[in-house]
Design a protein around this motif. Structure first.
Motif, short mmCIF file in Angstrom:
data_model
loop_
_atom_site.label_atom_id
_atom_site.label_comp_id
_atom_site.label_asym_id
_atom_site.label_seq_id
_atom_site.Cartn_x
_atom_site.Cartn_y
_atom_site.Cartn_z
N TYR A 133 0.82 -1.22 0.00
CA TYR A 133 0.00 0.00 0.00
C TYR A 133 0.85 1.26 0.00
CZ TYR A 133 1.04 -0.59 4.98
OH TYR A 133 1.68 -0.78 6.15
N CYS A 134 2.17 1.08 -0.12
CA CYS A 134 3.07 2.23 0.02
C CYS A 134 4.08 2.31 -1.12
CB CYS A 134 3.76 2.15 1.37
SG CYS A 134 4.89 3.49 1.74
N THR B 274 9.68 10.15 11.04
CA THR B 274 9.11 9.12 10.20
C THR B 274 9.95 8.98 8.94
OG1 THR B 274 7.06 8.38 9.15
CG2 THR B 274 7.41 10.75 9.21
N GLY B 275 9.40 8.31 7.93
CA GLY B 275 10.14 8.12 6.69
C GLY B 275 9.19 7.70 5.58
N GLY B 276 9.67 6.97 4.66
CA GLY B 276 10.55 5.84 4.64
C GLY B 276 10.64 5.20 6.04
N GLU B 277 11.64 4.40 6.20
CA GLU B 277 11.83 3.80 7.52
C GLU B 277 12.90 4.59 8.27
OE1 GLU B 277 10.43 1.90 9.61
OE2 GLU B 277 12.15 2.05 10.94
N THR C 17 7.46 6.97 14.17
CA THR C 17 6.69 5.87 13.55
C THR C 17 7.69 5.00 12.81
OG1 THR C 17 4.74 7.26 13.28
CG2 THR C 17 4.84 5.30 11.94
N THR C 18 7.64 3.70 13.09
CA THR C 18 8.61 2.77 12.50
C THR C 18 7.92 1.46 12.13
OG1 THR C 18 10.53 1.38 13.04
CG2 THR C 18 9.26 2.17 14.90
N ASN C 19 8.56 0.73 11.20
CA ASN C 19 8.01 -0.59 10.91
C ASN C 19 8.47 -1.61 11.95
OD1 ASN C 19 10.64 -1.38 10.21
ND2 ASN C 19 10.31 -1.13 8.01
N SER D 172 4.19 0.07 12.98
CA SER D 172 3.22 -0.36 11.98
C SER D 172 3.23 -1.88 11.87
CB SER D 172 3.56 0.26 10.62
OG SER D 172 3.63 1.65 10.76
N ASN E 216 0.00 0.75 14.48
CA ASN E 216 -0.82 1.22 13.35
C ASN E 216 -1.12 0.06 12.43
OD1 ASN E 216 -0.41 3.80 14.29
ND2 ASN E 216 1.07 4.37 12.71
N VAL F 53 -3.01 -0.62 8.82
CA VAL F 53 -3.72 -0.06 7.66
C VAL F 53 -4.84 -1.04 7.30
CG1 VAL F 53 -3.56 0.62 5.24
CG2 VAL F 53 -1.71 1.16 6.80
N GLU G 246 -7.54 3.92 7.80
CA GLU G 246 -8.09 3.57 6.49
C GLU G 246 -7.03 3.74 5.40
OE1 GLU G 246 -12.71 4.85 7.48
OE2 GLU G 246 -11.51 6.12 6.17
N PHE G 247 -7.00 2.77 4.50
CA PHE G 247 -6.08 2.78 3.35
C PHE G 247 -6.35 4.04 2.52
CE2 PHE G 247 -5.47 0.44 -0.99
CZ PHE G 247 -4.21 1.00 -1.15
N MET G 248 -5.29 4.80 2.21
CA MET G 248 -5.46 6.07 1.48
C MET G 248 -4.80 5.99 0.10
SD MET G 248 -4.60 8.86 4.42
CE MET G 248 -3.37 8.00 5.34
N MET H 67 3.40 7.69 -0.20
CA MET H 67 3.51 7.82 1.25
C MET H 67 4.96 7.79 1.76
SD MET H 67 1.46 8.40 3.70
CE MET H 67 0.25 7.77 4.81
N1 SAM Z 1 8.23 3.02 7.70
C1 SAM Z 1 7.54 3.48 8.84
C2 SAM Z 1 6.31 2.67 9.10
O1 SAM Z 1 5.88 1.92 8.22
O2 SAM Z 1 5.78 2.80 10.21
C3 SAM Z 1 7.20 4.95 8.81
C4 SAM Z 1 6.74 5.51 7.49
S1 SAM Z 1 5.18 4.89 6.91
C5 SAM Z 1 5.01 5.73 5.40
C6 SAM Z 1 4.08 5.70 8.04
C7 SAM Z 1 2.71 5.13 8.15
O3 SAM Z 1 2.03 5.30 6.93
C8 SAM Z 1 2.68 3.64 8.46
O4 SAM Z 1 1.87 3.43 9.60
C9 SAM Z 1 2.04 3.04 7.23
O5 SAM Z 1 1.29 1.92 7.54
C10 SAM Z 1 1.18 4.19 6.73
N2 SAM Z 1 0.85 4.11 5.32
C11 SAM Z 1 1.67 3.93 4.27
N3 SAM Z 1 0.98 3.94 3.11
C12 SAM Z 1 -0.33 4.13 3.43
C13 SAM Z 1 -1.53 4.24 2.67
N4 SAM Z 1 -1.54 4.16 1.35
N5 SAM Z 1 -2.69 4.44 3.37
C14 SAM Z 1 -2.69 4.53 4.72
N6 SAM Z 1 -1.58 4.46 5.48
C15 SAM Z 1 -0.42 4.24 4.84
#
Ligand code: SAM
Ligand code: SF4
Length: 330
Positions: free
Chosen positions: A30-31, A69-72, A98-100, A122, A161, A163, A191-193, A325
């Motif tokens: 989703y990213c 945040t990031g990226g990671e 915010t991190t994976n 996440s 978090n 998604v 919600e997925f964006m 994202m």
């Molecule tokens: N890499 C880190 C992570 O995944 O937590 C930080 C960056 S990530 C872009 C930040 C948040 O954006 C994460 O919680 C991720 O699940 C969420 N995210 C990424 N793409 C998304 C989308 N299309 N819709 C909703 N949330 C999204």
């Protein structure tokens, strides 16, 4: 102290997200795309010293909370050093990330020691195969281990978090509710964006917050947690028997733009005043060309003044931003 940041719609801006990199060790569907992601060249990315200088200016303008945040963020080398630099800024009330979660086994303790207050991790599936499908990495156990190390390091409560995607998250809602009831973690469904690099988002693919709530409430009855303090995008619900809580962020189905109080600094030094903005303000060029703090403050104020009224997902005229994202910093 300078006059606070208030936009032309009367919203008081107190939160800043800082993306420290656009790189990542996952490839969440989703990213990011599976391959061929174009990353920013290193010299384009703000140094720790540049981030600290801008952060000090933002805090002087009334920013109270900063989230990395990031990226990671944890793939950026030596990140605890940046946390140490930022946590010492007078007036900053809260520093989070915010991190994976993949780097937490090694880094949770150093981050805590450096002054990080809070963590969001996440985690979109508790099933190893689904986790792999989604992140394109077989690393669920390492994230779960990282959560435990983060808790041991003193991060509490840790927010998780999730998604929420139709056809994917639906059958794990109750598992996540159980997870929230059994661990000191607060699950928040987002919600997925339409910010995925592959442009696969469509209306039918996000799972609306209302539906998530109803499905969990049937099994584990919930009650709302009345909000206190500054507006938050998540509506919180506690389990009626007192065992934990969940939150819902209904960005698409019930936008909270009217009370949005955040802005974003991208890894390349551009300021974005909305996730869905189609314009940005370049702070890096003036910073590197010797602009003084007053000049940078003026640029920030002007950008905030023009903050977008709201996103227009699902409306005629919605324009998808050209950054996805991971390139913005979620
Ligand atoms: N890499 C880190 C992570 O995944 O937590 C930080 C960056 S990530 C872009 C930040 C948040 O954006 C994460 O919680 C991720 O699940 C969420 N995210 C990424 N793409 C998304 C989308 N299309 N819709 C909703 N949330 C999204
Ligand atoms: Fe990486 Fe986070 Fe995007 Fe997943 S959501 S690909 S972990 S930046």
């Amino acid at each position: 102290m300078y006059t606070q940041l208030i936009d032309s719609h009367g919203r008081h801006i107190i939160k800043l997200r800082i993306s420290v990199t656009d790189r990542c060790n996952f490839r969440c569907v989703y990213c990011m795309p599976e391959e061929d992601m174009a990353f920013l060249p290193k010299p384009e990315i703000l140094t720790f010293e540049e981030i600290e200088r801008l952060a000090r200016i933002f805090v002087g303008l009334g920013i109270q909370k900063i989230r990395l945040t990031g990226g990671e963020p944890l793939v950026r080398r030596d990140l605890p050093r940046l946390v140490d630099q930022l946590s010492g800024i007078p007036g900053l009330r809260d520093l989070s990330m915010t991190t994976n979660g993949i780097g937490l086994v090694e880094l949770a303790h150093p981050l805590r020691k450096a002054g990080l207050d809070r963590l969001n991790v996440s985690l979109d599936s508790l099933n190893p195969e689904k986790f792999m499908q989604l992140t394109r990495r077989d690393m669920l156990q390492k994230v779960l281990d990282g959560l435990q190390v983060a808790f041991d390091a003193g991060f509490s409560p840790i927010r998780i978090n999730v998604v929420a995607m139709r056809g994917f998250t639906d059958d794990e809602l109750v598992d996540f509710a159980q997870f929230a009831r059994q661990h000191p973690y607060r699950i928040r469904f987002i919600e997925f964006m339409p910010l995925d690099a592959d442009h696969n988002w469509e209306d039918s693919k996000y799972l609306p917050g209302k539906e998530i709530l109803e499905r969990i409430d049937t099994v584990y009855p919930l009650e709302i947690v009345e909000p206190k303090g500054a507006p938050e995008p998540a509506t919180r619900y506690r389990f009626k028997d007192g065992l934990g809580e969940i939150g819902i962020i209904p960005t698409v189905s019930e936008p909270f733009c009217d009370s949005c109080n955040r802005i974003r600094l991208i890894a390349d030094g551009h300021l974005r005043t909305c996730l869905f903005a189609t314009r940005e303000t370049d702070l890096k060029t003036p910073l590197r060309n010797g602009a003084n703090d007053d000049e940078l403050r003026r640029l920030i104020r002007e950008a905030v003044h023009n903050k977008e009224q709201g996103h227009m997902i699902n409306q005629v005229g919605f324009i998808r931003p050209n950054r996805s994202m991971s390139q913005i910093g979620g």
